[in-house]
Design an enzyme around this catalytic site. Structure first.
Site, mmCIF file in Angstrom:
data_model
loop_
_atom_site.group_PDB
_atom_site.id
_atom_site.type_symbol
_atom_site.label_atom_id
_atom_site.label_comp_id
_atom_site.label_asym_id
_atom_site.label_seq_id
_atom_site.Cartn_x
_atom_site.Cartn_y
_atom_site.Cartn_z
ATOM 1 N N ASP A 175 -37.604 60.689 -62.082
ATOM 2 C CA ASP A 175 -37.809 62.132 -62.247
ATOM 3 C C ASP A 175 -36.562 62.869 -62.702
ATOM 4 O O ASP A 175 -36.358 64.045 -62.363
ATOM 5 C CB ASP A 175 -38.344 62.759 -60.937
ATOM 6 N N LYS A 187 -36.618 62.459 -68.015
ATOM 7 C CA LYS A 187 -36.715 61.559 -69.176
ATOM 8 C C LYS A 187 -37.727 62.098 -70.186
ATOM 9 O O LYS A 187 -37.503 62.043 -71.387
ATOM 10 C CB LYS A 187 -37.126 60.146 -68.714
ATOM 11 N N GLY A 189 -44.481 59.912 -64.016
ATOM 12 C CA GLY A 189 -44.957 61.243 -64.359
ATOM 13 C C GLY A 189 -43.869 61.898 -65.167
ATOM 14 O O GLY A 189 -42.800 62.195 -64.643
ATOM 15 N N HIS A 190 -44.102 62.048 -66.460
ATOM 16 C CA HIS A 190 -43.078 62.605 -67.348
ATOM 17 C C HIS A 190 -43.559 63.958 -67.851
ATOM 18 O O HIS A 190 -44.581 64.048 -68.527
ATOM 19 C CB HIS A 190 -42.802 61.647 -68.513
ATOM 20 N N GLN A 223 -39.445 55.302 -64.349
ATOM 21 C CA GLN A 223 -38.682 55.110 -63.119
ATOM 22 C C GLN A 223 -37.176 55.102 -63.441
ATOM 23 O O GLN A 223 -36.773 55.765 -64.381
ATOM 24 C CB GLN A 223 -39.115 53.829 -62.376
HETATM 25 P P1 GDP Z 1 -39.160 62.214 -65.614
HETATM 26 O O1 GDP Z 1 -40.076 61.460 -64.726
HETATM 27 O O2 GDP Z 1 -37.784 61.630 -65.660
HETATM 28 O O3 GDP Z 1 -39.718 62.455 -66.988
HETATM 29 O O4 GDP Z 1 -39.001 63.650 -64.942
HETATM 30 P P2 GDP Z 1 -40.200 64.578 -64.373
HETATM 31 O O5 GDP Z 1 -40.909 65.173 -65.525
HETATM 32 O O6 GDP Z 1 -40.992 63.864 -63.339
HETATM 33 O O7 GDP Z 1 -39.366 65.660 -63.573
HETATM 34 C C1 GDP Z 1 -38.436 66.489 -64.179
HETATM 35 C C2 GDP Z 1 -38.886 67.964 -63.993
HETATM 36 O O8 GDP Z 1 -37.787 68.823 -64.288
HETATM 37 C C3 GDP Z 1 -39.992 68.366 -64.937
HETATM 38 O O9 GDP Z 1 -40.827 69.292 -64.282
HETATM 39 C C4 GDP Z 1 -39.256 69.054 -66.095
HETATM 40 O O10 GDP Z 1 -40.042 70.036 -66.761
HETATM 41 C C5 GDP Z 1 -38.108 69.698 -65.364
HETATM 42 N N1 GDP Z 1 -36.855 69.847 -66.128
HETATM 43 C C6 GDP Z 1 -36.339 69.006 -67.063
HETATM 44 N N2 GDP Z 1 -35.123 69.453 -67.451
HETATM 45 C C7 GDP Z 1 -34.882 70.593 -66.768
HETATM 46 C C8 GDP Z 1 -33.774 71.500 -66.688
HETATM 47 O O11 GDP Z 1 -32.748 71.345 -67.335
HETATM 48 N N3 GDP Z 1 -33.890 72.550 -65.828
HETATM 49 C C9 GDP Z 1 -34.986 72.751 -65.051
HETATM 50 N N4 GDP Z 1 -35.000 73.806 -64.238
HETATM 51 N N5 GDP Z 1 -36.049 71.903 -65.090
HETATM 52 C C10 GDP Z 1 -35.985 70.841 -65.922
HETATM 53 P P1 IMO Z 2 -40.836 58.515 -63.228
HETATM 54 O O1 IMO Z 2 -41.060 57.653 -64.453
HETATM 55 C C1 IMO Z 2 -39.977 58.787 -58.946
HETATM 56 C C2 IMO Z 2 -41.287 55.403 -56.478
HETATM 57 C C3 IMO Z 2 -42.343 55.690 -55.435
HETATM 58 C C4 IMO Z 2 -41.945 54.686 -54.362
HETATM 59 C C5 IMO Z 2 -41.500 53.473 -55.185
HETATM 60 C C6 IMO Z 2 -42.573 52.408 -55.349
HETATM 61 O O2 IMO Z 2 -41.661 59.750 -63.222
HETATM 62 O O3 IMO Z 2 -39.385 58.751 -63.017
HETATM 63 P P2 IMO Z 2 -44.773 52.269 -56.836
HETATM 64 O O4 IMO Z 2 -45.994 53.126 -56.836
HETATM 65 O O5 IMO Z 2 -44.065 52.230 -58.141
HETATM 66 O O6 IMO Z 2 -45.015 50.915 -56.259
HETATM 67 O O7 IMO Z 2 -43.781 53.003 -55.785
HETATM 68 O O8 IMO Z 2 -41.135 53.978 -56.459
HETATM 69 N N1 IMO Z 2 -41.628 55.796 -57.849
HETATM 70 C C7 IMO Z 2 -41.118 56.871 -58.479
HETATM 71 N N2 IMO Z 2 -40.313 57.843 -58.036
HETATM 72 N N3 IMO Z 2 -40.359 58.770 -60.239
HETATM 73 C C8 IMO Z 2 -41.141 57.789 -60.709
HETATM 74 O O9 IMO Z 2 -41.438 57.629 -62.022
HETATM 75 C C9 IMO Z 2 -41.604 56.788 -59.807
HETATM 76 N N4 IMO Z 2 -42.390 55.697 -59.925
HETATM 77 C C10 IMO Z 2 -42.382 55.084 -58.730
HETATM 78 O O10 IMO Z 2 -42.272 57.018 -54.977
HETATM 79 O O11 IMO Z 2 -40.820 55.150 -53.661
HETATM 80 MG MG MG Z 3 -41.372 61.770 -63.138
#
Ligand code: GDP
Ligand code: IMO
Ligand code: MG
Length: 438
Positions: free
Chosen positions: A17, A20, A44-45, A228
């Site tokens: 999270d 990416k 979840g991206h 991840q």
């Molecule tokens: P990922 O799994 O690495 O793609 O990240 P996620 O999408 O799960 O979580 C990142 C969250 O931070 C998302 O809701 C993005 O919209 C948000 N985000 C990304 N860059 C920024 C930033 O620079 N500032 C803020 N406030 N939010 C951001």
């Molecule tokens: P993105 O791509 C954050 C975590 C779960 C748990 C562990 C194992 O959005 O960064 P699983 O269901 O994969 O067997 O769970 O990994 N986990 C993540 N945490 N971002 C993710 O993906 C994750 N994918 C798995 O919360 O701790």
């Molecule tokens: Mg994510």
């Protein structure tokens, strides 16, 4: 070499999270191929465009750019029902992927009994305080079945007459473990459901390795989207509190069939602080009002499960470990704006051990993390950085913080993100990213 022909890997450096999805979306218009190579719908991206947020789980985050061809590599595990929902949501918003999507015939399928086993195991583990806190999406069991030679690959869908026999051994094992009362659907229902769900995907299944090899040879630029992150990597993460794939660089090669030479640069993605969702070691964790503030301001709730994320200061030892493991060339530091208006900001530079010494070495056993206390360096806070796109406008205090952060992980800054929208942030002048976005 111009970046137009530079194949770039985007990898998470913490516990996921990091943002990416935003970076992949931002860079995608400059790449022809965008590739997922591991993970499944545990990812979840989130991509934000004009204030509208789109969550992608299995579809590569280049989806919003019609010029990008999207590839799902063999290292991915796919839930086809969820994939269909994603495609439908994208279509409703005007993004059609037909003609620009390829799913590897060697990618594995997540089946209903994998999901049941994942959830059953977590409930049992919880009773003895050993829960991992998985996403409950069947990721672990799908990879286990792959390693146990009982997995089902997308290519198997092209031979429906053999499908029941292919699924049976894994299904029977899960049924034995869960017991007859577990409410598993009958094997016939699983096969029937799978064939129905899979039908629209059949034209997209093919030789992704061959496709990528040809794209590489003719000089198409390729963007690899990690899911991840290194601390969740099954080998290099905080085992056993990890996911079941190699989320670090090695997984890119096994997950696509491309050789190391096919990757030119590695961009590591980290937040300006640290979060983790699920159980396991997290020395940075702030169980106080500061942690709560980061969670609220940063909206640190899971994209996939909605769970609150654990929050803490930037942890240099874990991020440096991830940078070393992946050979990171440049850092993208995300969500700096979330730390705006704090009196002071902390940076974890080491861990104090039980014996009172300070180390930057990470324990390899999860249990050994228990006794360590973070050594925090404090920085003066700053005003607002939200939406800054000009390095000269960055407050000096924020600049000092970022300089120390980059020094602590021994990798230079390449990109700074100051808000969720594509436009919020900037590329550092003189870095390998500049020719592309500068
Ligand atoms: P990922 O799994 O690495 O793609 O990240 P996620 O999408 O799960 O979580 C990142 C969250 O931070 C998302 O809701 C993005 O919209 C948000 N985000 C990304 N860059 C920024 C930033 O620079 N500032 C803020 N406030 N939010 C951001
Ligand atoms: P993105 O791509 C954050 C975590 C779960 C748990 C562990 C194992 O959005 O960064 P699983 O269901 O994969 O067997 O769970 O990994 N986990 C993540 N945490 N971002 C993710 O993906 C994750 N994918 C798995 O919360 O701790
Ligand atoms: Mg994510």
């Amino acid at each position: 070499m111009s970046l137009a022909r530079t194949n770039l890997a985007i990898l998470g450096l913490q516990w996921g999270d990091e943002g990416k999805g935003k970076v992949v979306d931002l860079l995608s218009p400059h790449f022809r191929q965008v590739v997922r190579f591991q993970g499944g719908n545990n990812a979840g991206h989130t991509v934000v465009v004009d204030g509208q947020s789109i969550a992608l789980h299995q579809v590569p985050s280049g989806a919003l750019h019609p010029g990008c061809f999207l590839v799902v590599g063999n290292g991915v595990v796919l839930n086809l029902e969820v994939f269909q929902q994603e495609l439908d949501r994208l279509k409703a918003r005007g993004f059609d992927l037909s003609g620009r999507l390829l799913l590897s015939e060697k990618a594995h399928i997540i089946l209903p009994h994998h999901i049941a086993l994942d959830q059953w195991r977590e409930v049992r583990a919880d009773k003895v305080g050993a829960k991992i806190g998985t996403t409950g999406r069947g990721i672990g069991p799908a990879y286990e079945m792959k390693a146990a030679r009982m997995g089902i690959r997308l290519g198997d869908l092209l031979h429906p007459e053999r499908l029941a026999e292919r699924i049976r051994p894994g299904y029977e094992e899960v049924r034995l473990r869960l017991g007859a009362d577990a409410g598993l659907p009958a094997l016939e229902a699983i096969v029937e459901g799978l064939l129905r769900t899979a039908e629209p995907f059949l034209p997209f299944i093919g030789d992704a390795q061959g496709h990528l090899m040809a794209a590489w040879k003719r000089g198409d630029s390729i963007l690899f989207e990690g899911a991840q992150a290194t601390l969740l990597d099954i080998d290099h993460g905080t085992y056993p509190f990890v996911t079941s794939s190699n989320c670090s660089l090695g997984g890119l090669f096994t997950g696509t069939g491309l050789p190391p030479k096919a990757v030119d640069k590695i961009l590591g993605i980290a937040k300006a602080y640290t979060t983790r969702v699920g159980a396991g070691p997290f020395p940075a964790e702030l169980l106080d009002a500061t942690g709560d503030r980061i969670r609220e301001v940063g909206r640190e709730f899971g994209t996939t499960t909605g769970r609150p994320r654990r929050c803490g200061w930037f942890d240099a030892p874990i991020t440096a470990h991830a940078c070393r493991t992946n050979g990171v060339d440049g850092l993208a530091i995300m969500k700096l704006d979330v730390l705006d208006c704090m009196d002071e900001v902390g940076l974890i530079v080491g861990y104090r051990t039980g014996e009172g010494t300070v180390t930057t070495k990470l324990p390899s056993c999860a249990g050994d993390w228990a006794g360590i206390q973070p050594e925090v360096k404090r920085f003066k806070g700053w005003g607002s950085t939200r939406g800054i796109t000009d390095p000269r406008k960055l407050p000096v205090e924020a600049q000092a913080y970022l300089e120390s952060l980059a020094e602590s992980v021994e990798v230079p800054m390449a990109y700074l993100s100051t808000g969720p929208d594509r436009a919020e942030g900037y590329v550092y002048p003189g870095t390998f990213l500049e020719p592309l976005l500068g």
